[in-house]
Design a protein around this motif. Structure first.
Motif, short mmCIF file in Angstrom:
data_model
loop_
_atom_site.label_atom_id
_atom_site.label_comp_id
_atom_site.label_asym_id
_atom_site.label_seq_id
_atom_site.Cartn_x
_atom_site.Cartn_y
_atom_site.Cartn_z
N SER A 1 -0.72 -7.93 -18.28
CA SER A 1 -1.61 -8.45 -17.24
C SER A 1 -2.61 -9.43 -17.85
O SER A 1 -2.85 -9.44 -19.05
N HIS B 1 -0.82 -7.76 -8.43
CA HIS B 1 -2.26 -7.97 -8.54
C HIS B 1 -3.07 -6.71 -8.22
O HIS B 1 -4.29 -6.78 -8.11
N SER B 2 -2.38 -5.56 -8.11
CA SER B 2 -3.14 -4.37 -7.76
C SER B 2 -2.51 -3.05 -8.18
O SER B 2 -3.16 -2.00 -8.05
N SER B 3 -1.29 -3.05 -8.70
CA SER B 3 -0.62 -1.78 -9.00
C SER B 3 -1.25 -1.08 -10.20
O SER B 3 -1.53 -1.70 -11.22
N PRO B 4 -1.44 0.24 -10.09
CA PRO B 4 -1.98 1.00 -11.22
C PRO B 4 -0.91 1.39 -12.23
O PRO B 4 -1.23 1.95 -13.29
N PHE C 1 -2.63 -7.34 -13.08
CA PHE C 1 -3.23 -8.57 -12.55
C PHE C 1 -2.55 -9.74 -13.25
O PHE C 1 -2.74 -9.95 -14.44
N PRO D 1 0.04 -2.93 -16.76
CA PRO D 1 -1.42 -3.10 -16.56
C PRO D 1 -2.14 -3.38 -17.87
O PRO D 1 -1.70 -2.96 -18.93
N LYS E 1 0.82 -1.20 0.00
CA LYS E 1 0.00 0.00 0.00
C LYS E 1 0.86 1.26 0.00
O LYS E 1 0.54 2.24 -0.68
N ILE F 1 2.35 1.81 -3.54
CA ILE F 1 1.32 2.24 -4.49
C ILE F 1 0.95 3.70 -4.23
O ILE F 1 0.79 4.50 -5.17
N SER G 1 -7.32 -1.21 -15.37
CA SER G 1 -6.40 -0.15 -14.93
C SER G 1 -5.40 -0.63 -13.88
O SER G 1 -4.67 0.16 -13.32
N ARG G 2 -5.37 -1.94 -13.63
CA ARG G 2 -4.48 -2.48 -12.62
C ARG G 2 -3.69 -3.66 -13.18
O ARG G 2 -4.13 -4.34 -14.11
#
Length: 295
Positions: A265, A131-134, A275, A295, A93, A96, A272-273
């Motif tokens: 991804s 699995h979550s970075s923009p 994955f 992404p 977190k 990011i 937008s992430r």
């Protein structure tokens, strides 16, 4: 723009900083070296233990910044860097948030001190970001080091041949152009999975697979407006790596110093992430060069 480089305070791993410096040197960006330290309590009335944690966190942050500054002076004195300590409840977190706040082009992570040297190890933090970075996430193999003044020499796009691959190729072309590196389009095939088993008409089956893949690669290259490297006199390279498993498929191609591999991804994740799909995860584990996941 800025490249975020994760810095693990108190550990010997400097691979992320080496990779971030090479990328920054190639495209003229600055590097923000980020160490994540525990966040202070959110309670309105701080207890004695809260105050102790806050003091410990501040001191840890101060030492982390000093250590990062020494590492930057040793590894990349020619690159613009800034070392900071950021309080967050989790490394993922925190990184990011830094990337979003500073309009970062990517987040760069190392592989720690465990695992096989020269290979990428996905830690809990990198798994979270994958699995979550923009923004794109770059992973450096364990023990990765760059020579003084080194830059990116070639960018290889992992091409699957589907609709998503066209967008990944466009992103890879933009990256190769920004770092002034050669561009290669590569497809990896595994016998019995993506390619017919080796014992089923081996020569004809594989030859047919290679023909189809190269035709798809050529069509994709022609369809990407951003690819103008060939016009400058350096044609886009095409390659197909086939093996009994992902490790041998990647080993079937040549890999040079200063090379990065770009993966896209999974289509199952948010657009937008980042994955990561299962095949991409396997490619990462066996890649002999740094990997950038977009992404």
């Amino acid at each position: 723009m800025t490249i975020i480089a994760a810095f693990p305070y108190g550990k010997r791993d400097r691979s992320a900083l080496h990779l971030a410096a090479t990328l920054a040197r190639s495209n003229g960006e600055a590097v923000r070296i980020v160490s994540i330290v525990p966040a202070q309590s959110r309670s309105f009335i701080a207890s004695g233990s809260d105050l102790q944690l806050a003091a410990w966190s501040r001191e840890r942050g101060r030492k982390a910044v000093a250590e990062a500054e020494r590492a930057a002076a040793d590894i990349c004195p020619d690159v613009e860097t800034e070392a900071v300590a950021v309080q967050a409840r989790s490394r993922g977190k925190g990184l990011i948030a830094e990337a979003v706040d500073h309009d970062a082009s990517m987040i760069v992570l190392g592989s720690g001190t465990e695992g096989a040297r020269g290979r990428i190890r996905v830690s809990g933090t990198s798994d979270r970001l994958l699995h979550s970075s923009p923004v794109p996430v770059a992973l450096a193999p364990k023990g990765y080091q760059s020579a003084p003044g080194s830059v990116i020499g070639r960018v290889t796009c992992s091409f699957r041949g589907d609709e998503r691959s066209q967008r990944v190729l466009a992103q890879t072309a933009e990256l190769s152009e920004s770092v002034e590196a050669r561009l290669r389009v590569a497809t990896f095939g595994v016998s019995g999975r993506t390619v017919e088993p080796v014992w089923v008409e081996e020569n004809s089956r594989r030859a047919d697979y290679v023909r189809r893949v190269k035709a798809a690669q050529a069509a994709a290259i022609e369809g990407v407006d951003e690819i103008d490297i060939g016009e400058a006199g350096t044609p886009v390279e095409e390659a197909v790596g086939i093996g009994k498993d992902w490790k041998s498929a990647l080993s079937a191609l040549d890999w040079g110093v200063g090379e990065v591999l770009v993966l896209g991804s999974s289509a199952d994740g948010p657009k937008s992430r980042v994955f990561l799909g299962s095949n991409a995860a396997k490619i990462i584990r066996h890649a002999p060069v740094p990997v950038v996941v977009v992404p």
